[in-house]
Motif scaffolding. Structure first.
Motif, PDB file in Angstrom:
ATOM      1  N   LYS A   1       0.704  -0.846   0.035  1.00 55.65           N
ATOM      2  CA  LYS A   1      -0.116   0.268   0.309  1.00 55.65           C
ATOM      3  C   LYS A   1       0.594   1.304  -0.080  1.00 55.65           C
ATOM      4  CE  LYS A   1      -4.270   1.541   1.621  1.00 55.65           C
ATOM      5  NZ  LYS A   1      -5.760   0.479   2.774  1.00 55.65           N
ATOM      6  N   LYS A   2       2.068   1.358   0.883  1.00 50.39           N
ATOM      7  CA  LYS A   2       2.917   2.258   0.071  1.00 50.39           C
ATOM      8  C   LYS A   2       3.275   2.459  -1.225  1.00 50.39           C
ATOM      9  CE  LYS A   2       3.708   1.685   5.515  1.00 50.39           C
ATOM     10  NZ  LYS A   2       5.215   2.768   6.909  1.00 50.39           N
ATOM     11  N   ILE A   3       4.049   1.317  -1.240  1.00 54.78           N
ATOM     12  CA  ILE A   3       4.628   1.935  -2.552  1.00 54.78           C
ATOM     13  C   ILE A   3       3.795   1.739  -3.782  1.00 54.78           C
ATOM     14  CG2 ILE A   3       5.879   0.144  -4.309  1.00 54.78           C
ATOM     15  CD1 ILE A   3       6.613  -1.730  -1.949  1.00 54.78           C
ATOM     16  N   VAL A   4       2.854   2.034  -3.657  1.00 60.16           N
ATOM     17  CA  VAL A   4       1.271   2.150  -4.686  1.00 60.16           C
ATOM     18  C   VAL A   4       1.222   3.551  -4.079  1.00 60.16           C
ATOM     19  CG1 VAL A   4      -0.876   1.580  -5.443  1.00 60.16           C
ATOM     20  CG2 VAL A   4       0.099  -0.182  -5.021  1.00 60.16           C
TER      21      VAL A   4
ATOM     22  N   VAL B   1      -7.767   0.194  -2.917  1.00 61.76           N
ATOM     23  CA  VAL B   1      -9.255  -0.324  -2.146  1.00 61.76           C
ATOM     24  C   VAL B   1      -7.895  -1.617  -1.614  1.00 61.76           C
ATOM     25  CG1 VAL B   1     -11.020   0.273  -3.476  1.00 61.76           C
ATOM     26  CG2 VAL B   1     -10.188  -1.762  -3.655  1.00 61.76           C
ATOM     27  N   GLY B   2      -8.653  -2.335  -0.825  1.00 59.74           N
ATOM     28  CA  GLY B   2      -7.978  -3.617  -0.243  1.00 59.74           C
ATOM     29  C   GLY B   2      -6.998  -3.231   1.054  1.00 59.74           C
ATOM     30  N   ASP B   3      -7.016  -4.155   1.477  1.00 56.96           N
ATOM     31  CA  ASP B   3      -6.466  -3.969   3.274  1.00 56.96           C
ATOM     32  C   ASP B   3      -4.887  -4.168   2.467  1.00 56.96           C
ATOM     33  OD1 ASP B   3      -8.480  -4.095   4.501  1.00 56.96           O
ATOM     34  OD2 ASP B   3      -8.669  -6.484   5.041  1.00 56.96           O
ATOM     35  N   ASP B   4      -3.690  -3.868   3.206  1.00 55.31           N
ATOM     36  CA  ASP B   4      -2.389  -3.556   3.212  1.00 55.31           C
ATOM     37  C   ASP B   4      -2.039  -5.434   3.392  1.00 55.31           C
ATOM     38  OD1 ASP B   4      -0.390  -3.040   2.537  1.00 55.31           O
ATOM     39  OD2 ASP B   4       1.101  -2.076   4.650  1.00 55.31           O
TER      40      ASP B   4
ATOM     41  N   GLN C   1     -11.095   5.928 -14.579  1.00 61.45           N
ATOM     42  CA  GLN C   1     -10.936   5.367 -13.562  1.00 61.45           C
ATOM     43  C   GLN C   1      -9.694   4.747 -13.658  1.00 61.45           C
ATOM     44  OE1 GLN C   1     -13.382   5.076 -10.312  1.00 61.45           O
ATOM     45  NE2 GLN C   1     -12.802   3.158 -10.072  1.00 61.45           N
ATOM     46  N   VAL C   2      -8.484   4.695 -13.051  1.00 61.03           N
ATOM     47  CA  VAL C   2      -7.802   4.080 -12.632  1.00 61.03           C
ATOM     48  C   VAL C   2      -7.991   3.598 -11.190  1.00 61.03           C
ATOM     49  CG1 VAL C   2      -4.915   3.857 -11.961  1.00 61.03           C
ATOM     50  CG2 VAL C   2      -5.389   5.009 -14.013  1.00 61.03           C
ATOM     51  N   THR C   3      -7.745   2.037 -10.929  1.00 64.56           N
ATOM     52  CA  THR C   3      -8.135   1.229  -9.796  1.00 64.56           C
ATOM     53  C   THR C   3      -7.098   0.513  -9.315  1.00 64.56           C
ATOM     54  OG1 THR C   3     -10.843   1.013 -10.200  1.00 64.56           O
ATOM     55  CG2 THR C   3      -9.424  -0.732  -8.048  1.00 64.56           C
ATOM     56  N   VAL C   4      -6.512   0.912  -7.590  1.00 66.74           N
ATOM     57  CA  VAL C   4      -5.455  -0.500  -7.648  1.00 66.74           C
ATOM     58  C   VAL C   4      -6.110  -1.046  -6.172  1.00 66.74           C
ATOM     59  CG1 VAL C   4      -2.965  -0.532  -6.366  1.00 66.74           C
ATOM     60  CG2 VAL C   4      -3.490   1.156  -7.519  1.00 66.74           C
ATOM     61  N   GLU C   5      -6.379  -2.584  -6.403  1.00 64.61           N
ATOM     62  CA  GLU C   5      -6.679  -3.610  -5.457  1.00 64.61           C
ATOM     63  C   GLU C   5      -5.706  -4.540  -5.188  1.00 64.61           C
ATOM     64  OE1 GLU C   5     -11.140  -6.978  -5.406  1.00 64.61           O
ATOM     65  OE2 GLU C   5     -10.424  -5.901  -7.439  1.00 64.61           O
ATOM     66  N   ILE C   6      -5.922  -3.883  -3.749  1.00 62.38           N
ATOM     67  CA  ILE C   6      -4.885  -5.008  -2.634  1.00 62.38           C
ATOM     68  C   ILE C   6      -5.851  -6.319  -2.844  1.00 62.38           C
ATOM     69  CG2 ILE C   6      -3.340  -5.096  -0.988  1.00 62.38           C
ATOM     70  CD1 ILE C   6      -2.669  -2.063  -1.973  1.00 62.38           C
ATOM     71  N   ASN C   7      -4.923  -7.464  -2.346  1.00 62.00           N
ATOM     72  CA  ASN C   7      -6.058  -9.065  -2.792  1.00 62.00           C
ATOM     73  C   ASN C   7      -4.544  -9.311  -1.259  1.00 62.00           C
ATOM     74  OD1 ASN C   7      -7.991  -8.189  -3.900  1.00 62.00           O
ATOM     75  ND2 ASN C   7      -6.816  -9.151  -5.570  1.00 62.00           N
TER      76      ASN C   7
END
Length: 430
Positions: free
Chosen positions: A310-313, A334-337, A366-372
Protein backbone atom coordinates in the motif's frame (compact mmCIF):
# COMPACT_ATOMS: atom_id res chain seq x y z
CA UNK A 1 31.78 -40.84 -32.22
CA UNK A 2 29.15 -38.87 -30.29
CA UNK A 3 26.87 -40.13 -27.52
CA UNK A 4 23.79 -40.61 -29.72
CA UNK A 5 25.77 -42.77 -32.18
CA UNK A 6 27.10 -44.88 -29.32
CA UNK A 7 23.60 -45.46 -27.98
CA UNK A 8 22.31 -46.33 -31.45
CA UNK A 9 25.08 -48.92 -31.97
CA UNK A 10 24.36 -50.53 -28.61
CA UNK A 11 20.65 -50.67 -29.35
CA UNK A 12 21.30 -52.08 -32.82
CA UNK A 13 23.58 -54.82 -31.44
CA UNK A 14 21.02 -55.77 -28.79
CA UNK A 15 18.21 -55.90 -31.35
CA UNK A 16 20.23 -58.08 -33.72
CA UNK A 17 21.12 -60.55 -30.96
CA UNK A 18 17.49 -60.74 -29.82
CA UNK A 19 16.24 -61.31 -33.39
CA UNK A 20 18.84 -64.02 -34.00
CA UNK A 21 17.84 -65.69 -30.76
CA UNK A 22 14.14 -65.71 -31.66
CA UNK A 23 14.92 -66.89 -35.19
CA UNK A 24 17.03 -69.75 -33.83
CA UNK A 25 14.26 -70.90 -31.48
CA UNK A 26 11.58 -70.64 -34.17
CA UNK A 27 13.61 -72.55 -36.78
CA UNK A 28 14.56 -75.24 -34.26
CA UNK A 29 10.98 -75.76 -33.12
CA UNK A 30 9.67 -75.76 -36.70
CA UNK A 31 12.22 -78.35 -37.73
CA UNK A 32 11.51 -80.50 -34.66
CA UNK A 33 7.75 -80.38 -35.20
CA UNK A 34 8.03 -81.18 -38.92
CA UNK A 35 10.45 -84.08 -38.26
CA UNK A 36 8.20 -85.53 -35.58
CA UNK A 37 5.07 -85.36 -37.74
CA UNK A 38 6.86 -86.89 -40.69
CA UNK A 39 8.16 -89.72 -38.50
CA UNK A 40 4.72 -90.13 -36.93
CA UNK A 41 2.93 -90.44 -40.30
CA UNK A 42 5.58 -92.85 -41.63
CA UNK A 43 4.98 -95.12 -38.65
CA UNK A 44 1.22 -95.00 -39.17
CA UNK A 45 1.61 -95.88 -42.85
CA UNK A 46 3.44 -99.08 -41.90
CA UNK A 47 0.84 -99.81 -39.22
CA UNK A 48 -2.05 -99.24 -41.67
CA UNK A 49 -0.54 -101.56 -44.29
CA UNK A 50 -0.10 -104.35 -41.73
CA UNK A 51 -3.61 -103.81 -40.42
CA UNK A 52 -5.11 -103.94 -43.93
CA UNK A 53 -3.34 -107.20 -44.78
CA UNK A 54 -4.45 -108.86 -41.52
CA UNK A 55 -8.01 -107.64 -41.96
CA UNK A 56 -8.07 -108.97 -45.53
CA UNK A 57 -6.90 -112.36 -44.33
CA UNK A 58 -9.70 -112.50 -41.75
CA UNK A 59 -12.23 -111.50 -44.36
CA UNK A 60 -11.11 -114.25 -46.70
CA UNK A 61 -11.15 -116.83 -43.89
CA UNK A 62 -14.63 -115.99 -42.64
CA UNK A 63 -16.44 -113.68 -45.08
CA UNK A 64 -19.89 -114.15 -43.48
CA UNK A 65 -18.60 -112.74 -40.19
CA UNK A 66 -17.00 -109.61 -41.62
CA UNK A 67 -19.40 -108.77 -44.48
CA UNK A 68 -23.04 -107.75 -44.51
CA UNK A 69 -25.21 -105.44 -42.44
CA UNK A 70 -24.40 -107.09 -39.12
CA UNK A 71 -20.73 -107.65 -39.89
CA UNK A 72 -18.13 -107.47 -37.12
CA UNK A 73 -16.16 -104.23 -37.21
CA UNK A 74 -12.48 -104.59 -37.85
CA UNK A 75 -10.59 -101.81 -36.04
CA UNK A 76 -11.74 -98.76 -34.04
CA UNK A 77 -12.71 -95.12 -34.65
CA UNK A 78 -9.19 -94.17 -35.68
CA UNK A 79 -8.22 -97.18 -37.80
CA UNK A 80 -10.82 -99.37 -39.50
CA UNK A 81 -11.34 -101.80 -42.38
CA UNK A 82 -14.50 -101.36 -44.56
CA UNK A 83 -15.74 -103.40 -47.50
CA UNK A 84 -17.02 -100.54 -49.72
CA UNK A 85 -16.49 -96.90 -50.65
CA UNK A 86 -19.97 -96.12 -49.27
CA UNK A 87 -18.96 -97.31 -45.82
CA UNK A 88 -15.73 -95.29 -46.12
CA UNK A 89 -17.62 -92.06 -46.89
CA UNK A 90 -19.95 -92.78 -43.97
CA UNK A 91 -17.10 -93.02 -41.47
CA UNK A 92 -14.98 -90.09 -42.80
CA UNK A 93 -15.70 -86.44 -43.55
CA UNK A 94 -14.16 -84.79 -46.61
CA UNK A 95 -13.29 -88.16 -48.09
CA UNK A 96 -11.76 -87.89 -51.59
CA UNK A 97 -13.60 -89.18 -54.63
CA UNK A 98 -13.31 -92.91 -55.28
CA UNK A 99 -11.51 -92.54 -58.60
CA UNK A 100 -8.82 -90.44 -56.88
CA UNK A 101 -7.91 -93.18 -54.40
CA UNK A 102 -5.10 -95.28 -55.79
CA UNK A 103 -5.03 -99.06 -55.32
CA UNK A 104 -2.24 -100.95 -53.63
CA UNK A 105 -0.64 -97.94 -51.88
CA UNK A 106 -1.32 -95.67 -48.93
CA UNK A 107 -2.99 -92.38 -49.95
CA UNK A 108 -2.20 -89.36 -47.71
CA UNK A 109 -4.64 -86.46 -47.33
CA UNK A 110 -4.09 -83.44 -45.01
CA UNK A 111 -7.34 -81.86 -43.85
CA UNK A 112 -5.83 -79.30 -41.47
CA UNK A 113 -2.28 -78.17 -40.78
CA UNK A 114 -1.53 -78.26 -37.07
CA UNK A 115 1.43 -75.87 -36.87
CA UNK A 116 4.17 -76.19 -34.26
CA UNK A 117 2.23 -77.34 -31.21
CA UNK A 118 -0.27 -79.91 -32.57
CA UNK A 119 -0.28 -82.77 -35.07
CA UNK A 120 -1.90 -82.00 -38.40
CA UNK A 121 -5.23 -83.68 -39.11
CA UNK A 122 -4.43 -86.36 -41.73
CA UNK A 123 -6.25 -89.28 -43.35
CA UNK A 124 -4.43 -92.38 -44.59
CA UNK A 125 -6.40 -94.65 -46.97
CA UNK A 126 -5.16 -98.04 -48.22
CA UNK A 127 -7.21 -99.46 -51.12
CA UNK A 128 -7.19 -103.26 -51.89
CA UNK A 129 -8.78 -104.81 -54.98
CA UNK A 130 -9.70 -108.50 -54.54
CA UNK A 131 -11.87 -110.68 -56.81
CA UNK A 132 -13.56 -107.73 -58.46
CA UNK A 133 -14.34 -105.89 -55.22
CA UNK A 134 -12.63 -102.91 -53.54
CA UNK A 135 -11.85 -102.85 -49.83
CA UNK A 136 -10.58 -99.87 -47.86
CA UNK A 137 -8.49 -99.58 -44.73
CA UNK A 138 -8.17 -96.08 -43.29
CA UNK A 139 -6.43 -94.26 -40.47
CA UNK A 140 -7.90 -90.95 -39.26
CA UNK A 141 -5.57 -89.00 -37.01
CA UNK A 142 -7.26 -87.70 -33.87
CA UNK A 143 -5.49 -84.40 -33.10
CA UNK A 144 -6.81 -84.18 -29.54
CA UNK A 145 -5.32 -87.57 -28.69
CA UNK A 146 -1.93 -86.79 -30.24
CA UNK A 147 -1.44 -83.25 -28.82
CA UNK A 148 -0.05 -84.62 -25.58
CA UNK A 149 2.36 -86.89 -27.42
CA UNK A 150 3.60 -84.04 -29.61
CA UNK A 151 3.98 -81.65 -26.70
CA UNK A 152 5.99 -84.24 -24.78
CA UNK A 153 8.19 -84.75 -27.82
CA UNK A 154 8.67 -81.02 -28.40
CA UNK A 155 9.44 -80.45 -24.72
CA UNK A 156 12.27 -82.99 -24.93
CA UNK A 157 13.53 -81.42 -28.14
CA UNK A 158 13.22 -77.92 -26.71
CA UNK A 159 15.53 -78.53 -23.76
CA UNK A 160 18.74 -77.74 -25.71
CA UNK A 161 17.09 -74.71 -27.27
CA UNK A 162 15.81 -73.49 -23.91
CA UNK A 163 19.22 -73.89 -22.30
CA UNK A 164 20.95 -72.10 -25.18
CA UNK A 165 18.36 -69.32 -25.30
CA UNK A 166 18.49 -68.86 -21.52
CA UNK A 167 22.27 -68.56 -21.63
CA UNK A 168 22.11 -65.99 -24.43
CA UNK A 169 19.36 -63.99 -22.71
CA UNK A 170 21.30 -64.00 -19.43
CA UNK A 171 24.47 -62.86 -21.20
CA UNK A 172 22.55 -60.15 -23.03
CA UNK A 173 20.86 -59.02 -19.81
CA UNK A 174 24.18 -58.82 -17.93
CA UNK A 175 25.75 -56.91 -20.83
CA UNK A 176 22.89 -54.42 -20.90
CA UNK A 177 23.04 -53.95 -17.12
CA UNK A 178 26.76 -53.26 -17.42
CA UNK A 179 26.20 -50.76 -20.23
CA UNK A 180 23.35 -49.02 -18.41
CA UNK A 181 25.42 -48.78 -15.22
CA UNK A 182 28.41 -47.48 -17.17
CA UNK A 183 26.44 -44.85 -19.06
CA UNK A 184 24.47 -43.82 -15.95
CA UNK A 185 27.64 -43.29 -13.93
CA UNK A 186 29.10 -41.14 -16.71
CA UNK A 187 25.88 -39.14 -17.01
CA UNK A 188 25.77 -38.58 -13.24
CA UNK A 189 29.39 -37.49 -13.29
CA UNK A 190 28.61 -35.11 -16.14
CA UNK A 191 25.57 -33.76 -14.26
CA UNK A 192 27.63 -33.19 -11.10
CA UNK A 193 30.20 -31.31 -13.16
CA UNK A 194 27.47 -29.22 -14.79
CA UNK A 195 26.14 -28.27 -11.32
CA UNK A 196 29.55 -26.84 -10.40
CA UNK A 197 29.75 -24.73 -13.55
CA UNK A 198 28.42 -21.18 -13.39
CA UNK A 199 28.59 -18.18 -15.66
CA UNK A 200 32.00 -16.56 -15.55
CA UNK A 201 33.52 -19.47 -13.59
CA UNK A 202 34.43 -22.20 -16.08
CA UNK A 203 35.51 -25.59 -14.73
CA UNK A 204 37.31 -28.15 -16.88
CA UNK A 205 35.03 -31.12 -17.66
CA UNK A 206 35.97 -34.54 -16.25
CA UNK A 207 37.48 -37.16 -18.52
CA UNK A 208 34.98 -39.90 -19.29
CA UNK A 209 35.55 -43.51 -20.36
CA UNK A 210 33.36 -42.95 -23.39
CA UNK A 211 34.52 -40.79 -26.27
CA UNK A 212 30.94 -39.72 -27.00
CA UNK A 213 30.43 -38.45 -23.42
CA UNK A 214 33.76 -36.63 -23.55
CA UNK A 215 32.71 -34.91 -26.74
CA UNK A 216 29.41 -33.90 -25.14
CA UNK A 217 31.15 -32.52 -22.03
CA UNK A 218 33.60 -30.50 -24.13
CA UNK A 219 30.76 -29.13 -26.24
CA UNK A 220 28.80 -28.06 -23.14
CA UNK A 221 31.89 -26.48 -21.62
CA UNK A 222 32.64 -24.59 -24.83
CA UNK A 223 29.05 -23.34 -25.06
CA UNK A 224 29.05 -22.20 -21.43
CA UNK A 225 32.35 -20.42 -21.91
CA UNK A 226 31.02 -18.58 -24.96
CA UNK A 227 27.81 -17.72 -23.12
CA UNK A 228 29.76 -16.43 -20.12
CA UNK A 229 31.76 -14.05 -22.31
CA UNK A 230 28.61 -12.75 -24.01
CA UNK A 231 26.81 -12.35 -20.67
CA UNK A 232 29.73 -10.51 -19.15
CA UNK A 233 29.81 -8.11 -22.08
CA UNK A 234 26.08 -7.47 -21.73
CA UNK A 235 26.36 -6.85 -17.99
CA UNK A 236 29.32 -4.53 -18.47
CA UNK A 237 27.49 -2.61 -21.20
CA UNK A 238 24.36 -2.31 -19.03
CA UNK A 239 26.37 -1.08 -16.03
CA UNK A 240 28.42 1.43 -17.98
CA UNK A 241 25.52 2.77 -20.00
CA UNK A 242 23.27 3.00 -16.93
CA UNK A 243 25.90 4.95 -14.99
CA UNK A 244 26.49 7.27 -17.91
CA UNK A 245 22.78 7.86 -18.49
CA UNK A 246 22.20 8.26 -14.77
CA UNK A 247 24.72 11.10 -14.65
CA UNK A 248 23.19 12.88 -17.62
CA UNK A 249 19.66 12.43 -16.29
CA UNK A 250 20.71 13.82 -12.91
CA UNK A 251 22.16 16.91 -14.63
CA UNK A 252 18.99 17.38 -16.68
CA UNK A 253 16.77 16.90 -13.64
CA UNK A 254 18.74 19.46 -11.58
CA UNK A 255 18.71 22.02 -14.37
CA UNK A 256 14.97 21.51 -14.96
CA UNK A 257 14.31 22.20 -11.29
CA UNK A 258 16.37 25.41 -11.57
CA UNK A 259 14.56 26.32 -14.76
CA UNK A 260 11.20 25.82 -13.05
CA UNK A 261 12.25 28.13 -10.19
CA UNK A 262 13.51 30.77 -12.56
CA UNK A 263 10.50 30.59 -14.85
CA UNK A 264 7.76 30.41 -12.23
CA UNK A 265 5.64 32.94 -14.13
CA UNK A 266 5.18 30.76 -17.21
CA UNK A 267 1.95 30.82 -19.14
CA UNK A 268 -0.25 27.66 -19.10
CA UNK A 269 0.87 26.65 -22.59
CA UNK A 270 4.54 27.15 -21.66
CA UNK A 271 3.97 25.29 -18.39
CA UNK A 272 2.64 22.26 -20.33
CA UNK A 273 5.83 22.19 -22.44
CA UNK A 274 7.95 22.30 -19.27
CA UNK A 275 5.87 19.49 -17.72
CA UNK A 276 6.40 17.28 -20.77
CA UNK A 277 10.14 17.81 -20.44
CA UNK A 278 9.98 16.94 -16.73
CA UNK A 279 7.94 13.83 -17.59
CA UNK A 280 10.49 12.65 -20.13
CA UNK A 281 13.32 13.15 -17.64
CA UNK A 282 11.43 11.18 -14.97
CA UNK A 283 10.90 8.33 -17.45
CA UNK A 284 14.60 8.23 -18.23
CA UNK A 285 15.40 8.32 -14.52
CA UNK A 286 13.23 5.29 -13.71
CA UNK A 287 14.42 3.31 -16.71
CA UNK A 288 18.12 3.86 -16.07
CA UNK A 289 17.63 3.03 -12.38
CA UNK A 290 15.87 -0.20 -13.34
CA UNK A 291 18.54 -1.15 -15.88
CA UNK A 292 21.25 -0.56 -13.30
CA UNK A 293 19.58 -2.89 -10.81
CA UNK A 294 18.86 -5.55 -13.44
CA UNK A 295 22.52 -5.63 -14.43
CA UNK A 296 23.39 -7.12 -11.04
CA UNK A 297 24.95 -10.51 -11.64
CA UNK A 298 23.56 -12.61 -8.79
CA UNK A 299 20.66 -12.68 -6.36
CA UNK A 300 23.15 -12.12 -3.52
CA UNK A 301 23.31 -8.48 -4.60
CA UNK A 302 19.62 -8.07 -3.75
CA UNK A 303 19.04 -7.32 -0.06
CA UNK A 304 15.41 -7.86 0.90
CA UNK A 305 13.39 -6.22 3.64
CA UNK A 306 9.77 -5.98 4.71
CA UNK A 307 7.79 -3.96 2.14
CA UNK A 308 4.29 -2.51 2.32
CA UNK A 309 2.42 -2.76 -0.97
CA UNK A 310 0.00 0.00 0.00
CA UNK A 311 2.86 2.41 0.79
CA UNK A 312 4.67 1.53 -2.44
CA UNK A 313 1.48 2.07 -4.48
CA UNK A 314 0.76 5.38 -2.71
CA UNK A 315 4.31 6.59 -3.39
CA UNK A 316 4.00 5.60 -7.07
CA UNK A 317 0.70 7.50 -7.36
CA UNK A 318 2.29 10.57 -5.74
CA UNK A 319 5.42 10.49 -7.93
CA UNK A 320 3.41 10.10 -11.14
CA UNK A 321 0.88 12.88 -10.53
CA UNK A 322 2.47 14.67 -13.47
CA UNK A 323 0.92 12.13 -15.87
CA UNK A 324 -2.56 12.29 -14.35
CA UNK A 325 -5.43 14.33 -15.70
CA UNK A 326 -6.83 15.30 -12.28
CA UNK A 327 -10.01 16.80 -13.67
CA UNK A 328 -11.20 13.72 -15.57
CA UNK A 329 -9.38 10.71 -14.02
CA UNK A 330 -10.11 9.31 -10.57
CA UNK A 331 -7.58 7.16 -8.64
CA UNK A 332 -8.96 4.57 -6.19
CA UNK A 333 -6.93 2.26 -3.89
CA UNK A 334 -9.00 -0.51 -2.29
CA UNK A 335 -8.15 -3.43 -0.03
CA UNK A 336 -6.12 -3.96 3.11
CA UNK A 337 -2.37 -3.53 3.23
CA UNK A 338 -0.13 -6.38 2.11
CA UNK A 339 3.34 -6.87 3.56
CA UNK A 340 6.06 -9.14 2.22
CA UNK A 341 9.81 -9.64 2.14
CA UNK A 342 11.17 -8.23 -1.13
CA UNK A 343 13.59 -5.73 -2.60
CA UNK A 344 12.01 -2.29 -2.07
CA UNK A 345 13.80 -0.43 -4.88
CA UNK A 346 13.02 -2.95 -7.61
CA UNK A 347 9.45 -3.35 -6.42
CA UNK A 348 9.02 0.44 -6.39
CA UNK A 349 10.45 0.74 -9.93
CA UNK A 350 8.04 -1.92 -11.24
CA UNK A 351 5.07 -0.32 -9.51
CA UNK A 352 6.06 3.14 -10.78
CA UNK A 353 6.15 1.87 -14.37
CA UNK A 354 2.74 0.22 -14.08
CA UNK A 355 1.08 3.24 -12.38
CA UNK A 356 2.66 5.63 -14.87
CA UNK A 357 1.49 3.48 -17.81
CA UNK A 358 -2.02 3.40 -16.35
CA UNK A 359 -2.06 7.20 -15.92
CA UNK A 360 -0.65 7.82 -19.40
CA UNK A 361 -3.26 5.59 -21.03
CA UNK A 362 -6.30 6.96 -19.20
CA UNK A 363 -7.64 10.23 -20.57
CA UNK A 364 -10.99 10.09 -18.84
CA UNK A 365 -12.23 7.49 -16.36
CA UNK A 366 -10.74 5.68 -13.37
CA UNK A 367 -7.53 3.96 -12.28
CA UNK A 368 -8.11 1.32 -9.59
CA UNK A 369 -5.50 -0.42 -7.47
CA UNK A 370 -7.00 -3.45 -5.70
CA UNK A 371 -4.88 -5.14 -3.00
CA UNK A 372 -5.76 -8.73 -2.11
CA UNK A 373 -4.30 -11.38 0.16
CA UNK A 374 -1.70 -12.70 -2.30
CA UNK A 375 -1.79 -10.16 -5.16
CA UNK A 376 -2.55 -6.64 -6.24
CA UNK A 377 -4.19 -5.51 -9.49
CA UNK A 378 -3.86 -2.21 -11.37
CA UNK A 379 -6.77 -1.47 -13.73
CA UNK A 380 -7.31 1.60 -15.91
CA UNK A 381 -10.70 2.19 -17.51
CA UNK A 382 -11.48 4.91 -20.03
CA UNK A 383 -15.02 6.29 -20.15
CA UNK A 384 -15.92 6.27 -22.95
CA UNK A 385 -13.47 3.63 -24.29
CA UNK A 386 -10.63 4.89 -26.44
CA UNK A 387 -10.67 3.74 -30.04
CA UNK A 388 -8.19 0.87 -30.53
CA UNK A 389 -7.43 0.57 -26.80
CA UNK A 390 -8.13 -3.18 -26.72
CA UNK A 391 -5.57 -3.87 -29.46
CA UNK A 392 -2.57 -2.50 -27.54
CA UNK A 393 -0.14 -5.13 -26.36
CA UNK A 394 2.39 -3.23 -24.29
CA UNK A 395 4.03 0.05 -23.27
CA UNK A 396 7.48 -0.15 -24.85
CA UNK A 397 10.65 -0.61 -22.84
CA UNK A 398 8.79 0.11 -19.59
CA UNK A 399 6.82 -3.13 -19.93
CA UNK A 400 9.99 -5.11 -20.69
CA UNK A 401 11.65 -3.65 -17.59
CA UNK A 402 8.62 -4.55 -15.47
CA UNK A 403 8.67 -8.15 -16.74
CA UNK A 404 12.40 -8.48 -16.03
CA UNK A 405 12.07 -7.03 -12.53
CA UNK A 406 9.10 -9.19 -11.55
CA UNK A 407 10.84 -12.26 -12.91
CA UNK A 408 13.93 -11.42 -10.83
CA UNK A 409 11.71 -11.02 -7.76
CA UNK A 410 9.87 -14.29 -8.63
CA UNK A 411 6.51 -12.57 -8.96
CA UNK A 412 3.81 -13.76 -11.39
CA UNK A 413 2.74 -11.16 -13.94
CA UNK A 414 -0.53 -11.34 -15.89
CA UNK A 415 -2.09 -8.77 -18.27
CA UNK A 416 -5.71 -8.74 -19.48
CA UNK A 417 -6.79 -6.42 -22.29
CA UNK A 418 -10.18 -4.77 -21.69
CA UNK A 419 -12.49 -2.92 -24.06
CA UNK A 420 -12.02 0.20 -21.98
CA UNK A 421 -8.47 -0.25 -20.76
CA UNK A 422 -6.18 -2.83 -19.22
CA UNK A 423 -5.85 -4.93 -16.07
CA UNK A 424 -2.43 -5.99 -14.71
CA UNK A 425 -2.29 -8.52 -11.87
CA UNK A 426 0.87 -9.09 -9.79
CA UNK A 427 0.86 -12.29 -7.74
CA UNK A 428 3.30 -12.78 -4.87
CA UNK A 429 5.67 -15.77 -4.84
CA UNK A 430 4.68 -18.81 -2.78
Amino acid sequence: MDFSQLQFKQFKATLIVALLLFAFIFIYLSYSSFSYQKEYITRKIDVLQGFAERSMTRLQTNPSLYKGDNATILGDDRMQFVSSYQQLSTHLNNVPKEQHIQTGKVNLYVNQFGGLWSVSEVILIYRIHHQGEDYFAYFHNNTRFNDLELQTFLTDKMQPAIITASALILALFIFQLFQISRVSSMVFELANWADTVSAGKPVAPPKMKSGGINYLAKTINKSLDTFSHILEKEHAFARFSSHELRTQVAVLSANMELLELIMNDLKPQERRVLNRMLSAIEDMKYQTEALLWLSKETEKDLVTEMCSIKKIVAKSVEENQLYLNHEQVKVVIVGDDLSLMSHPTLLQIACNNLIRNAFQNTEQGQVTVEINERSFTITNQNEPPLKGQQTQTGFGIGLIIVERILDKLQFTYHVDGLDSGRSVQITLPE
